[in-house]
Write an enzyme that holds these catalytic residues in place. Sequence first.
Site, PDB file in Angstrom:
ATOM      1  N   ARG A  23      11.378   7.479 -32.638  1.00 14.52           N
ATOM      2  CA  ARG A  23      10.181   6.630 -32.566  1.00 14.52           C
ATOM      3  C   ARG A  23       9.431   6.522 -33.887  1.00 14.52           C
ATOM      4  O   ARG A  23       8.639   5.606 -34.085  1.00 14.52           O
ATOM      5  CB  ARG A  23       9.289   7.075 -31.417  1.00 14.52           C
ATOM      6  N   GLU A  29      12.137  23.837 -27.948  1.00 12.72           N
ATOM      7  CA  GLU A  29      11.833  24.658 -26.775  1.00 12.72           C
ATOM      8  C   GLU A  29      13.001  24.726 -25.804  1.00 12.72           C
ATOM      9  O   GLU A  29      13.111  25.633 -25.002  1.00 12.72           O
ATOM     10  CB  GLU A  29      10.563  24.153 -26.077  1.00 12.72           C
TER      11      GLU A  29
END
Length: 180
Positions: free
Chosen positions: A67, A104
């Site tokens: 993005r 994560e």
Amino acid sequence: MADSRLQLVAQRIRSFPDFPTPGVLFRDISPLLKDPNSFRAAISLLASHLKTTHGGKIDYIAGLDSRGFLFGPSLAQELGLGCVLIRKRGKLPGPTVSVSYTLEYGKADLEIQRDALEPGQKVVVVDDLLATGGTMHAACELLGQLRAEVLECLSVVELTSLKGREKLGGVPFFSLLQYE
């Protein structure tokens, strides 16, 4: 939020609870991209910040996969600069340099073409959103491998509770909108 441009940008960010997993509040930029006035306002605000902060000292804007590619070229055009791409591994042709980093949920790799920048060139890194800071930190490391100077990192949205800007160490960071 006194600036009407910033209000316009903020009105076009929507939230989706429990996406992509329970407990996550997803901040969606799709309405911002859909509305040309809001998108133009976001680019204008980011460009104004960079002009004020760095004047004419920026050589390139670096857009992060994926993005950041939506904001990087438009911001570069607004400033009269070129844009370089930092991509996920295996997406760029020719010789590249890469960096691995932890997310994560696992591990990822970023790459840039070896000849994208010359040593000492000054770069600003842009993405749509800063969360934990892992990808942006890795991009700064990658640019360091090319001996480029990262002047600043910026995003449209920052999730402050995840403390991503802390992961950037001494690299200045700017965001238009901050959410917990």
